[in-house]
Enzyme design. Structure first.
Site, mmCIF file in Angstrom:
data_model
loop_
_atom_site.group_PDB
_atom_site.id
_atom_site.type_symbol
_atom_site.label_atom_id
_atom_site.label_comp_id
_atom_site.label_asym_id
_atom_site.label_seq_id
_atom_site.Cartn_x
_atom_site.Cartn_y
_atom_site.Cartn_z
ATOM 1 N N ALA A 64 29.732 61.771 -16.422
ATOM 2 C CA ALA A 64 31.346 62.411 -16.705
ATOM 3 C C ALA A 64 32.150 61.688 -15.724
ATOM 4 O O ALA A 64 31.591 61.094 -14.813
ATOM 5 C CB ALA A 64 31.192 64.061 -16.502
ATOM 6 N N GLY A 103 26.023 63.351 -16.652
ATOM 7 C CA GLY A 103 26.220 63.494 -18.140
ATOM 8 C C GLY A 103 25.710 62.470 -19.108
ATOM 9 O O GLY A 103 25.386 62.619 -20.086
ATOM 10 N N GLU A 106 22.272 63.653 -19.523
ATOM 11 C CA GLU A 106 22.441 64.771 -20.584
ATOM 12 C C GLU A 106 22.757 64.280 -21.977
ATOM 13 O O GLU A 106 22.318 65.041 -22.895
ATOM 14 C CB GLU A 106 23.705 65.600 -20.037
ATOM 15 C CG GLU A 106 23.271 66.530 -18.788
ATOM 16 C CD GLU A 106 24.484 67.368 -18.154
ATOM 17 O OE1 GLU A 106 25.452 66.720 -18.022
ATOM 18 O OE2 GLU A 106 24.481 68.314 -18.021
ATOM 19 N N GLU A 126 24.429 65.855 -9.654
ATOM 20 C CA GLU A 126 25.705 66.914 -9.702
ATOM 21 C C GLU A 126 25.452 67.779 -8.385
ATOM 22 O O GLU A 126 26.497 67.688 -7.896
ATOM 23 C CB GLU A 126 25.637 67.785 -10.844
ATOM 24 C CG GLU A 126 26.030 67.192 -12.116
ATOM 25 C CD GLU A 126 25.058 66.757 -13.062
ATOM 26 O OE1 GLU A 126 23.923 66.267 -12.586
ATOM 27 O OE2 GLU A 126 25.352 66.338 -14.085
HETATM 28 C C1 LIG Z 1 28.887 67.719 -16.860
HETATM 29 C C2 LIG Z 1 28.698 66.308 -16.240
HETATM 30 C C3 LIG Z 1 28.763 66.002 -14.887
HETATM 31 C C4 LIG Z 1 28.415 64.523 -14.367
HETATM 32 O O1 LIG Z 1 28.139 63.787 -14.826
HETATM 33 S S1 LIG Z 1 28.943 64.515 -12.565
HETATM 34 C C5 LIG Z 1 28.745 62.703 -12.099
HETATM 35 C C6 LIG Z 1 27.261 62.175 -11.933
HETATM 36 N N1 LIG Z 1 27.271 60.958 -11.614
HETATM 37 C C7 LIG Z 1 27.415 60.467 -10.471
HETATM 38 O O2 LIG Z 1 27.177 61.245 -9.536
HETATM 39 C C8 LIG Z 1 27.279 59.005 -10.404
HETATM 40 C C9 LIG Z 1 28.198 58.685 -9.367
HETATM 41 N N2 LIG Z 1 28.088 56.899 -9.320
HETATM 42 C C10 LIG Z 1 27.421 56.439 -8.688
HETATM 43 O O3 LIG Z 1 26.471 56.826 -8.028
HETATM 44 C C11 LIG Z 1 27.383 54.749 -8.622
HETATM 45 O O4 LIG Z 1 28.876 54.649 -8.909
HETATM 46 C C12 LIG Z 1 26.660 53.982 -9.628
HETATM 47 C C13 LIG Z 1 25.104 54.390 -9.072
HETATM 48 C C14 LIG Z 1 26.722 54.627 -10.944
HETATM 49 C C15 LIG Z 1 27.045 52.616 -9.617
HETATM 50 O O5 LIG Z 1 27.214 52.043 -8.361
HETATM 51 P P1 LIG Z 1 27.570 50.495 -8.095
HETATM 52 O O6 LIG Z 1 26.986 49.619 -9.078
HETATM 53 O O7 LIG Z 1 27.603 50.306 -6.477
HETATM 54 O O8 LIG Z 1 28.891 50.788 -8.501
HETATM 55 P P2 LIG Z 1 30.404 51.497 -7.799
HETATM 56 O O9 LIG Z 1 31.162 50.766 -7.075
HETATM 57 O O10 LIG Z 1 29.752 52.792 -6.906
HETATM 58 O O11 LIG Z 1 31.141 52.109 -9.134
HETATM 59 C C16 LIG Z 1 31.845 51.358 -9.931
HETATM 60 C C17 LIG Z 1 33.169 52.134 -10.395
HETATM 61 O O12 LIG Z 1 32.947 53.217 -11.033
HETATM 62 C C18 LIG Z 1 33.116 54.302 -10.518
HETATM 63 N N3 LIG Z 1 32.532 55.324 -10.849
HETATM 64 C C19 LIG Z 1 30.982 55.377 -10.776
HETATM 65 N N4 LIG Z 1 30.603 56.552 -11.179
HETATM 66 C C20 LIG Z 1 31.641 57.453 -11.604
HETATM 67 C C21 LIG Z 1 31.867 58.879 -12.225
HETATM 68 N N5 LIG Z 1 30.999 59.501 -12.510
HETATM 69 N N6 LIG Z 1 33.238 59.180 -12.461
HETATM 70 C C22 LIG Z 1 34.270 58.499 -12.159
HETATM 71 N N7 LIG Z 1 34.171 57.174 -11.831
HETATM 72 C C23 LIG Z 1 32.947 56.748 -11.313
HETATM 73 C C24 LIG Z 1 33.200 54.333 -9.040
HETATM 74 O O13 LIG Z 1 34.327 55.029 -8.410
HETATM 75 C C25 LIG Z 1 33.740 52.690 -9.069
HETATM 76 O O14 LIG Z 1 35.176 52.814 -8.896
HETATM 77 P P3 LIG Z 1 35.997 51.537 -8.336
HETATM 78 O O15 LIG Z 1 35.447 50.086 -8.993
HETATM 79 O O16 LIG Z 1 37.388 51.744 -8.647
HETATM 80 O O17 LIG Z 1 35.992 51.670 -7.000
#
Ligand code: A1D88
Length: 459
Positions: A64, A103, A106, A126
């Protein structure tokens, strides 16, 4: 109308929905709408008998959009889209590569079948944001891999690799070569076998080992990461709802618990650190050349206070134990290079609460001074540094965020109390604290008011 975030095309009997939303295919409002639209198109297409959902770029889906967490999710919600996928009259296969997180996983759980390439990492992280999976994860995962394994994955938060996912039964096939080709073959095999949709909601939960001892063993396994945390209790409640036969009631309970989890201070603190760390990484240490001064100057304020407490009669063990109870990974006395000499000091019992309060107030006051001086540019940078490098408990969000949860008026008042009691100017509240307390603001608000990274000064 074909939208951009999810492309739709078909080859023979296989319809492909391709999520294309760089950098990590987060499921924001536009992607959700586009996915729902693509699904309708594939279901309406008579040539298509199986649907594959896959993604472009480096990841299947990072979940998400965390930036949307502060407001109710716009329709179609994740729950709406996933329910439509699960109810599809044609079999739907998720083909995952890279990460499938939150998500993102999911989404795959709502599909009828799952395949993944060798590089795939699947997880529900999460809990690291202080929330529980809220788009069916707590209800569908146990139906696929069993209740205990689901509990382990959800409270652990660490993704599993593709081989482990295969062993758990989380994926139906591990694709060795090209993922799209492999997924296509898998879809054709389903057709040949005459396999239809296989809604996860209709499966029963394997309860083997899901008893108080089994739950306790999983909590013990993750006890370090879960220290001071409360979200795991919500996970247990959601899983308990999953073992009831009524799937929709379970989903509704998950929804209520997930909404509640979003409102906790623990979750606000952890999300604050997530975004602060991203920003910090992007700007390469946002406080520029002065950054290396921040940690040591604050450490000095913190360690000096712990020494004074020992001079007043606390034992090093008492100081360490208090700060470890507060949530630090190690107490300050333990990590001091030259332990303060307390020979001849008359021992007096000092409350753990006083030890914690004094050490943390000194940290906050010094942090505020560094912001005033422009040595630190943003309070959030200090929080990231202290959470990442000095063992400050993440679930409290870093010292400056924590000050906001106490309230700056309270912080100012307690500093003033110790200044009068201990007759020591080091307790004089920083001017920034005075100002924020007067305005009823937090350091977070102060950060957001300051757009340009220019030296801090008091207005
Ligand atoms: C009901 C559902 C709930 C949920 O889904 S809760 C969310 C669960 N997901 C996470 O916690 C994942 C969080 N993200 C990460 O761990 C990492 O990212 C990744 C492993 C996916 C990728 O890592 P890397 O390749 O180093 O890229 P990066 O610089 O961390 O991310 C690229 C850009 O993508 C944004 N981003 C990543 N995940 C999310 C997200 N889930 N929601 C919003 N933004 C996200 C970052 O912030 C960043 O952004 P910018 O380039 O502007 O710094």
């Amino acid at each position: 109308m074909q939208s951009e975030a999810v492309g739709y095309r078909h080859t023979q009997h296989v319809g492909l929905l391709l999520i294309d939303h760089p950098p990590v295919n987060v499921l924001g409002a536009a992607v959700r709408a586009s996915l729902a639209h693509g699904l309708q198109a594939a279901l309406a297409d008579d040539a298509v008998q199986v649907i594959v959902i896959a993604s472009t770029g480096k990841a299947f889906c990072a979940g998400a959009d965390i930036a949307e967490f502060n407001a109710p999710m716009k329709e179609p919600t994740l729950q709406d889209v996933f329910a439509a996928i699960e109810a599809a009259s044609k079999p739907v296969v998720a083909a995952m590569h890279g990460v499938a997180l939150g998500g993102g996983l999911e989404l795959a759980l709502a599909c009828h079948y799952r395949v993944a390439s060798r590089d795939a990492k699947l997880g529900l992280p999460e809990i690291t944001l202080g929330v529980i999976p809220g788009a069916g994860g707590t209800q569908r995962l146990p139906r696929i891999i069993g209740a205990v394994a689901a509990f382990d994955m959800i409270v652990g938060g660490t993704p599993v690799d593709a081989t482990t996912a295969r062993h758990l039964g989380l994926i139906d096939a591990l694709i060795q070569g090209d993922l799209m080709e492999g997924a296509h073959q898998f879809a054709e095999q389903l057709l040949r076998r005459g396999a239809g949709p296989r809604p996860t909601r209709d499966r029963s939960v394997d309860l083997t080992g899901f008893n108080p001892a089994g739950v306790a063993a999983v909590l013990e396994k993750h006890s370090r990461a879960l220290k001071g945390r409360t979200t795991q209790q919500l996970v247990i409640e959601a899983l308990s709802a999953a073992i009831q036969p009524n799937f929709d009631a379970g989903l509704a309970m998950e929804r209520r618990l997930a909404d509640y989890s979003l409102s906790t201070t623990e979750s606000r603190a952890l999300r604050h650190l997530f975004f602060a760390a991203q920003e910090f990484k992007k700007l390469g240490g946002a406080s520029g050349g002065s950054f290396e001064l921040i940690g040591p100057r604050m450490m000095d304020a913190y360690a000096s206070e712990s020494e004074r407490l020992m001079q007043e009669g606390a034992t090093p063990e008492q100081v360490d134990s208090a700060m470890e109870t507060f949530g630090f990974s190690a107490g300050p006395a333990r990590s001091q290079k030259t332990p303060a000499s307390t020979n001849g000091v008359e021992r007096r019992a000092i409350d753990a609460a006083e030890i914690m309060e004094r050490c943390v107030l000194q940290l906050i006051n010094m942090g505020a001074r560094l912001l005033e001086e422009g040595v630190a540019l943003r309070a959030a940078d200090i929080d990231v540094l202290w959470a990442q490098s000095y063992g400050f408990p993440r679930y409290l969000g870093g010292p400056m965020f924590y000050a906001g949860t106490l309230g700056l008026a309270h912080v100012r008042q307690r500093l003033e109390y110790y200044r009068l009691r201990l007759q020591d100017d080091r307790w004089t509240p920083a001017l920034l604290i005075e100002r924020l307390a007067r305005r009823g603001e937090t350091f977070e608000q102060w950060d957001s008011e300051r757009r340009a990274p220019e030296p801090a000064h008091l207005r």
